[in-house]
Design a protein around this motif. Structure first.
Motif, short mmCIF file in Angstrom:
data_model
loop_
_atom_site.label_atom_id
_atom_site.label_comp_id
_atom_site.label_asym_id
_atom_site.label_seq_id
_atom_site.Cartn_x
_atom_site.Cartn_y
_atom_site.Cartn_z
N GLN A 1 0.04 16.31 0.74
CA GLN A 1 0.95 15.27 0.28
C GLN A 1 1.51 15.58 -1.11
O GLN A 1 2.71 15.39 -1.35
CB GLN A 1 0.22 13.92 0.25
CG GLN A 1 -0.12 13.40 1.62
CD GLN A 1 -1.03 12.19 1.58
OE1 GLN A 1 -1.72 11.94 0.60
NE2 GLN A 1 -1.04 11.43 2.66
N VAL B 1 0.66 4.02 -2.92
CA VAL B 1 0.36 5.42 -2.58
C VAL B 1 1.55 6.30 -2.94
O VAL B 1 1.38 7.41 -3.45
CB VAL B 1 -0.01 5.54 -1.08
CG1 VAL B 1 -0.07 7.00 -0.65
CG2 VAL B 1 -1.34 4.86 -0.81
N LEU C 1 -4.59 15.18 0.92
CA LEU C 1 -4.03 14.86 -0.39
C LEU C 1 -3.27 16.05 -0.97
O LEU C 1 -2.18 15.88 -1.53
CB LEU C 1 -5.13 14.42 -1.35
CG LEU C 1 -4.69 14.04 -2.75
CD1 LEU C 1 -3.74 12.85 -2.71
CD2 LEU C 1 -5.88 13.75 -3.63
N ILE D 1 1.52 6.98 -6.66
CA ILE D 1 0.46 7.92 -7.04
C ILE D 1 0.81 9.33 -6.60
O ILE D 1 0.75 10.28 -7.39
CB ILE D 1 -0.89 7.47 -6.47
CG1 ILE D 1 -1.32 6.16 -7.13
CG2 ILE D 1 -1.96 8.54 -6.66
CD1 ILE D 1 -2.48 5.48 -6.47
N VAL D 2 1.17 9.50 -5.34
CA VAL D 2 1.50 10.83 -4.82
C VAL D 2 2.75 11.37 -5.51
O VAL D 2 2.81 12.55 -5.88
CB VAL D 2 1.66 10.79 -3.28
CG1 VAL D 2 2.23 12.09 -2.76
CG2 VAL D 2 0.33 10.50 -2.62
N ALA E 1 3.80 11.16 1.42
CA ALA E 1 2.52 10.67 1.93
C ALA E 1 2.57 10.50 3.45
O ALA E 1 1.62 10.89 4.15
CB ALA E 1 2.17 9.34 1.26
N THR F 1 0.83 -1.20 0.00
CA THR F 1 0.00 0.00 0.00
C THR F 1 0.87 1.25 0.00
O THR F 1 0.58 2.21 -0.73
CB THR F 1 -0.94 0.01 1.22
OG1 THR F 1 -1.74 -1.17 1.19
CG2 THR F 1 -1.83 1.23 1.23
N THR G 1 0.49 12.95 5.89
CA THR G 1 -0.50 12.39 6.80
C THR G 1 -0.25 12.87 8.23
O THR G 1 -1.19 13.22 8.95
CB THR G 1 -0.47 10.85 6.74
OG1 THR G 1 -0.79 10.45 5.41
CG2 THR G 1 -1.46 10.24 7.71
#
Length: 88
Positions: free
Chosen positions: A69, A12, A66, A15-16, A43, A8, A47
């Protein structure tokens, strides 16, 4: 950390990191694995920042988290691209 948590974090991070690369103008000469690493770090830090300011747990999509990030990923991609550009 379980294997699903690692997978995960990588997804993530990709993507970020990719969103961060899209935000930075010009071409960045960093490999995809480094983009994922910068994205994963962004990320995690994003967070943490979102939790500190109280916007990490909202109903629906956490847009503010988001955005934090992606901004951190863009800064990280830009910084790493500049550092790698000086060394190559």
């Amino acid at each position: 950390m379980p294997v699903t948590g690692i997978v995960t974090a990588i997804v993530v991070g990709l993507i970020v990191g990719a969103l961060g690369r899209l935000v930075v103008p010009g071409r960045q000469h960093i490999p995809i694995w480094l983009t994922a690493l910068v994205g994963a770090a962004a990320a995690l830090i994003g967070t943490f920042i979102a939790a500190v300011i109280g916007v990490a747990d909202t109903s629906g999509v956490d847009w503010i988290e988001l955005i934090i990030q992606v901004v951190l990923a863009a800064a990280g991609v830009s910084l790493v691209g500049d550092i790698r550009g000086r060394h190559t």
